[in-house]
Design an enzyme around this catalytic site. Structure first.
Site, PDB file in Angstrom:
ATOM      1  N   ARG A 184       0.823  -1.211   0.000  1.00  0.00           N
ATOM      2  CA  ARG A 184       0.000   0.000   0.000  1.00  0.00           C
ATOM      3  C   ARG A 184       0.859   1.264   0.000  1.00  0.00           C
ATOM      4  NH1 ARG A 184      -4.934  -2.091   3.882  1.00  0.00           N
ATOM      5  NH2 ARG A 184      -6.357  -2.504   2.154  1.00  0.00           N
TER       6      ARG A 184
ATOM      7  N   LYS B  71     -14.382 -13.056   5.457  1.00  0.00           N
ATOM      8  CA  LYS B  71     -15.309 -11.967   5.813  1.00  0.00           C
ATOM      9  C   LYS B  71     -16.621 -12.182   5.059  1.00  0.00           C
ATOM     10  CE  LYS B  71     -12.104  -8.176   6.650  1.00  0.00           C
ATOM     11  NZ  LYS B  71     -11.625  -7.026   5.891  1.00  0.00           N
TER      12      LYS B  71
ATOM     13  N   GLY C 160      -7.458  -7.298   0.373  1.00  0.00           N
ATOM     14  CA  GLY C 160      -6.103  -7.264   0.914  1.00  0.00           C
ATOM     15  C   GLY C 160      -5.484  -8.642   0.993  1.00  0.00           C
TER      16      GLY C 160
ATOM     17  N   GLY D 290     -13.178  -3.937   0.516  1.00  0.00           N
ATOM     18  CA  GLY D 290     -14.564  -3.464   0.623  1.00  0.00           C
ATOM     19  C   GLY D 290     -14.887  -2.424  -0.436  1.00  0.00           C
TER      20      GLY D 290
END
Ligand code: ADP
Ligand code: MG
Length: 419
Positions: free
Chosen positions: A34, A199, A352, A376
């Site tokens: 990142r 998730k 990620g 997301g």
């Protein structure tokens, strides 16, 4: 959407919101992906003589300073990558930040402390967020949004500050939007979406919108268990939360009506516990023993998924197919990655952990069409949702403190020559 190329930034104080929420181990950055993704914009701004103020969050501090979540390791790594030190303010918008900004020279870069050290950053109260955004806006004359991973959040540094300053998208946000747009309009078909990971709740939020848009949705990882359970199969001790089975049942109904195929594993790798050295075996997906948990898709499923992906023209993949961090459960993820790497389809990877998985398994980034830095955010984008941090960039700012104009070159003294 304006970009930094539309503004004369020389001599300007420019506040850049980046997503620098990187994994740390013992105070060391373990994956600087990142930080690297933020470099093109930061380098361009500094080379053009801007005074660059970087802001970002790290982890989930409880809305107050917490040394455990200091951005110090991130500022140090950014400094290494930029080839010059990046001083870190000791606070977010307080005296230290103001002093750091005041001492900035053209071409210089400073970083503010973790935005989430201030509870107003993520407040649900518009007034609270607005007050914090006022303080951030007072530091600069131009706001640059480049933290794609946070543009789906209505937070002070993402949304409110953009309403208070002239604003532009950075190169990362521009690249993300250009790639992800190809998954919302004029999609080349067949369009296959691969969903996995852990998730599961977040992904159920997306699946309803992808049904009817995607031609096929392949489910692996922990995403498969609610569906297997909805079909009446026992899933042993696999990851499965209450309420998910109903969501899966509703998704299956919707998909059947919309003509989107949801394809589930026919076999899974199971073990008694989530451990590399636990004895593991392959079982049929409808025969998971009561004391076993599914930790990867099985080889037959991996072959089927690879064959379907081989015929796709567009692919979006979010979520590993198994616990790829442990070697015995990485094969499913490897099979999907290698099918995409050898495919001619336009392939986008979001999430990620999915990005980390392909890197850990040794695939070069260049093997894929686009690797999104947002999990997301990319999922919400391809659902066609309005992302507050992107929408605000298309609106004029409400309070203009200082509109950047062509700067008089005389004013810009390159005391610190960009390297
Ligand atoms: P992303 O960040 O790419 O969106 P998630 O955060 O949803 O992905 O999930 C990533 C995690 O999912 C990985 O740490 C992986 O170990 C875990 N995972 C994948 N398959 C399973 C499974 N069958 N059971 C438990 N965890 C799983
Ligand atoms: Mg994740």
């Amino acid at each position: 959407m304006k970009t930094i190329d539309d503004f004369a930034v020389a001599g300007q104080r420019v506040l850049v919101r980046d997503d620098l929420n990187v994994p740390l181990d013992d105070g060391q950055v373990t994956d600087d992906g990142r930080i690297r993704a933020a470099l093109p914009t930061l380098t361009a701004l500094k080379d053009r003589g801007a005074r660059v103020i970087v802001c970002a969050h790290l982890g989930r501090p409880a809305g107050q300073p917490d040394p455990k979540y200091s951005l110090a390791p991130v500022a140090a790594r950014l400094g290494e990558l930029l080839g010059r030190p990046v001083p870190l303010a000791a606070d977010v918008t307080g005296p230290s930040a103001q002093a750091a900004v005041a001492s900035l020279r053209p071409g210089g870069v400073v970083m503010l402390e973790n935005l989430r050290f201030d509870a107003r950053e993520t407040s649900k109260d518009d007034t609270q967020r607005g007050l914090f955004a006022d303080e951030l806006a007072a530091l600069a004359g131009l706001y640059v949004s480049d933290g794609f991973g946070v543009v789906h959040r209505k937070q002070a540094s993402v949304y409110d500050v953009a309403r208070r300053l002239p604003h532009a998208a950075g190169y990362l946000v521009r690249a993300e939007v250009a790639a992800l747009r190809r998954l919302t309009a004029g999609i080349r078909r067949p369009y296959v979406v691969v969903l996995g990971g852990a998730k599961v709740e977040d992904k159920f939020g997306a699946i309803g919108d992808l049904i009817g848009v995607a031609d096929r949705i392949l489910c692996g990882g922990a995403m498969a268990f609610p569906f297997l359970a909805a079909q009446g199969h026992k899933v042993g001790t696999s990851l499965l939360a209450a309420g998910q089975v109903d969501l899966a049942r509703a998704a299956l109904d919707l998909a059947a009506r919309a003509g989107t195929a949801i394809i589930l594993p026919s076999d899974v790798v199971v073990a008694g516990e989530r451990a590399a050295n636990a004895p593991h075996e392959v079982t049929a997906a409808d025969a998971i023993p009561p004391d076993r948990m599914g930790l990867d898709i099985g080889p037959r499923t991996a072959r089927l998924f690879a064959a379907i992906l081989g015929e796709a023209s567009t692919v979006f993949w979010n979520g590993p197919m198994g616990v790829f961090e442990l070697a015995p459960y990485a094969d499913g993820t490897r099979a999907v990655a290698s099918a995409l790497a050898s495919s001619k389809a336009f392939t986008v990877i979001g999430g990620g952990d999915t990005g980390a998985a392909i890197r850990a398994l040794g695939f070069p980034d260049s093997a894929f069409g686009y690797i999104s830095t947002g999990g997301g955010a990319s999922l919400e984008f391809i659902q066609g949702k309005t992302l507050p941090g992107l929408a605000v960039l298309d609106e004029p700012c409400i309070q203009t403190s200082q509109v950047p104009t062509q700067t008089d070159p005389e004013e810009v003294r390159h005391e610190e020559q960009p390297q």
